[in-house]
Design a protein around this motif. Structure first.
Motif, short mmCIF file in Angstrom:
data_model
loop_
_atom_site.label_atom_id
_atom_site.label_comp_id
_atom_site.label_asym_id
_atom_site.label_seq_id
_atom_site.Cartn_x
_atom_site.Cartn_y
_atom_site.Cartn_z
N ARG A 119 -15.89 52.14 -50.19
CA ARG A 119 -15.03 51.37 -49.33
C ARG A 119 -14.18 50.43 -50.45
N GLN A 120 -13.18 49.67 -49.98
CA GLN A 120 -12.76 48.72 -50.90
C GLN A 120 -13.50 47.28 -50.71
N PRO A 121 -13.90 46.64 -51.83
CA PRO A 121 -14.52 45.22 -51.67
C PRO A 121 -13.73 44.33 -50.73
N ARG A 122 -14.49 43.51 -50.05
CA ARG A 122 -13.80 42.45 -49.34
C ARG A 122 -13.48 41.23 -49.93
N PRO A 123 -12.60 40.24 -49.57
CA PRO A 123 -12.45 39.13 -50.34
C PRO A 123 -13.87 38.56 -50.73
N GLY A 124 -14.04 38.19 -51.75
CA GLY A 124 -15.63 37.48 -52.24
C GLY A 124 -16.63 38.41 -52.35
N GLU A 125 -16.31 39.52 -52.30
CA GLU A 125 -17.51 40.66 -52.65
C GLU A 125 -17.43 40.78 -54.28
N VAL A 126 -18.82 40.90 -54.77
CA VAL A 126 -18.82 41.04 -56.24
C VAL A 126 -19.25 42.46 -56.58
N ASN A 127 -18.73 43.29 -57.06
CA ASN A 127 -19.07 44.51 -57.88
C ASN A 127 -20.43 44.17 -58.61
N GLY A 128 -21.23 45.16 -58.12
CA GLY A 128 -22.65 44.89 -58.70
C GLY A 128 -23.63 44.12 -58.19
N LYS A 129 -23.14 43.28 -57.25
CA LYS A 129 -23.88 42.25 -56.55
C LYS A 129 -23.97 42.68 -54.86
N ASP A 130 -22.88 43.04 -54.37
CA ASP A 130 -22.81 43.03 -53.15
C ASP A 130 -22.97 44.67 -52.85
N TYR A 131 -22.27 45.40 -53.57
CA TYR A 131 -22.22 46.90 -53.78
C TYR A 131 -21.86 47.10 -55.07
N HIS A 132 -22.11 48.40 -55.47
CA HIS A 132 -21.48 49.15 -56.72
C HIS A 132 -20.15 49.68 -55.95
N PHE A 133 -18.98 49.36 -56.09
CA PHE A 133 -17.77 49.92 -55.64
C PHE A 133 -17.42 50.80 -56.50
N ARG A 186 -14.51 41.09 -34.91
CA ARG A 186 -13.08 40.67 -34.86
C ARG A 186 -12.98 39.30 -35.58
N ASP A 187 -13.91 38.34 -35.16
CA ASP A 187 -14.04 37.09 -35.72
C ASP A 187 -14.33 37.08 -37.34
N ARG A 188 -14.97 38.18 -37.83
CA ARG A 188 -15.33 38.35 -39.30
C ARG A 188 -13.96 38.67 -40.18
N LYS A 189 -12.97 38.89 -39.35
CA LYS A 189 -11.65 39.34 -40.06
C LYS A 189 -11.76 40.41 -41.11
N THR A 190 -12.64 41.34 -41.05
CA THR A 190 -12.86 42.14 -42.33
C THR A 190 -12.31 43.63 -41.90
N GLU A 191 -11.91 43.93 -40.66
CA GLU A 191 -11.50 45.27 -40.29
C GLU A 191 -10.06 45.37 -39.73
N THR A 192 -9.38 46.45 -39.82
CA THR A 192 -8.34 46.80 -39.11
C THR A 192 -8.77 47.22 -37.68
#
Ligand SMILES: Nc1ncnc2c1ncn2[C@@H]1O[C@H](COP(=O)(O)OP(=O)(O)OP(=O)(O)O)[C@@H](O)[C@H]1O
Ligand SMILES: Nc1nc2c(ncn2[C@@H]2O[C@H](COP(=O)(O)O)[C@@H](O)[C@H]2O)c(=O)[nH]1
Length: 213
Positions: A56-70, A150-156
């Motif tokens: 999946r695409q990184p969300r704003p603020g997510e760091v590659n290698g820390k939150d996920y390996h994108f 919904r409040d997290r505002k990460t999803e379509t």
């Protein structure tokens, strides 16, 4: 949800070192990451996060290698085919998976490895010898879960609906006796966090003790 595939038990044997790992599962939006972040902050050197791979695409603020390996689907499939994953699954239109390397990296630090995985991952990890403590974090209701997502505002709207459908399946499957060692209803965050710490206390103490010797 398409069923994930587990790797052979021998792979998990290779990552069975150090303190007992912890699996946090539960519907998307239930509060796993929120609880996990508190735990990692309060016990910085005791717990280590198993950084999953995802397409999946990184969300704003997510760091590659820390939150996920994108990664791309092609990259991930190649590594899966090479036998580098303990488990992997398709969730809400994307691939997610735990690599052997992610768990080994944490265990090499003699830290308690925490995996944040969906219920397919739980079922597949159960077939291995990783032997973690299984915890399901659940929302007080589907309505509250929807509001949080919904409040997290990460999803379509589309991905939100997919996650709610997956959440209903998750909550049903979670009722299987013995699947989880503990179910935490995350209504009040501080109460949920206390319950989480309580079940992990023994492992925390053991890890602290092992540091002294
Ligand atoms: N007890 C709580 N009360 C109110 N809001 C909460 C509570 N716990 C978490 N939240 C909020 O709910 C939202 C979803 O939480 P979080 O992102 O931690 O869920 P998650 O289970 O990790 O989801 P995902 O599986 O999609 O990563 C976040 O915006 C978080 O701030
Ligand atoms: N089976 C696995 N599930 C995983 C893994 N990493 C994360 N997840 C789960 O995916 C959903 C969605 O996560 P999001 O970050 O896109 O909101 C959530 O339930 C996670 O627990 C994994 O390696 N394997």
């Amino acid at each position: 949800m398409i069923l994930g595939r587990m790797r052979g038990a021998g792979i998990a044997r290779a990552v069975m070192q150090g303190p007992r790992p912890v699996v946090l599962s539960g519907p998307s939006g239930a509060g796993k990451s929120t609880l996990l972040k508190k735990l990692l902050k309060d016990y910085e050197n005791i717990f280590g996060f198993s950084v999953s791979h995802t397409t999946r695409q990184p969300r704003p603020g997510e760091v590659n290698g820390k939150d996920y390996h994108f990664v791309t689907r092609e990259e991930m499939q190649k590594e899966i085919d090479a036998g580098e994953f303990i488990e992997h699954a398709e969730f809400s239109g994307n691939m997610y998976g735990t690599s052997k390397g992610a768990v080994q990296a944490v265990q090499a630090q003699n830290q308690i490895c925490v995996l944040d995985i969906d219920i397919q991952g739980v079922k597949n990890i159960k077939k291995t010898e990783l032997n973690p403590i299984y915890i399901s974090v659940q929302p007080p209701s589907i309505e509250i879960l929807e509001k949080r997502l919904r409040d997290r505002k990460t999803e379509t709207e589309e991905s939100l609906q997919k996650r709610l459908t997956a959440a209903r399946v998750d909550l049903e499957l979670s009722k299987e006796p013995g699947l989880f060692d503990l179910v935490i209803i995350n209504d009040d965050l501080e109460k949920a966090y206390s319950e989480l710490k309580e079940v992990l206390l023994e492992e925390i103490k053991k890890t602290e003790e092992s540091r002294k010797s």
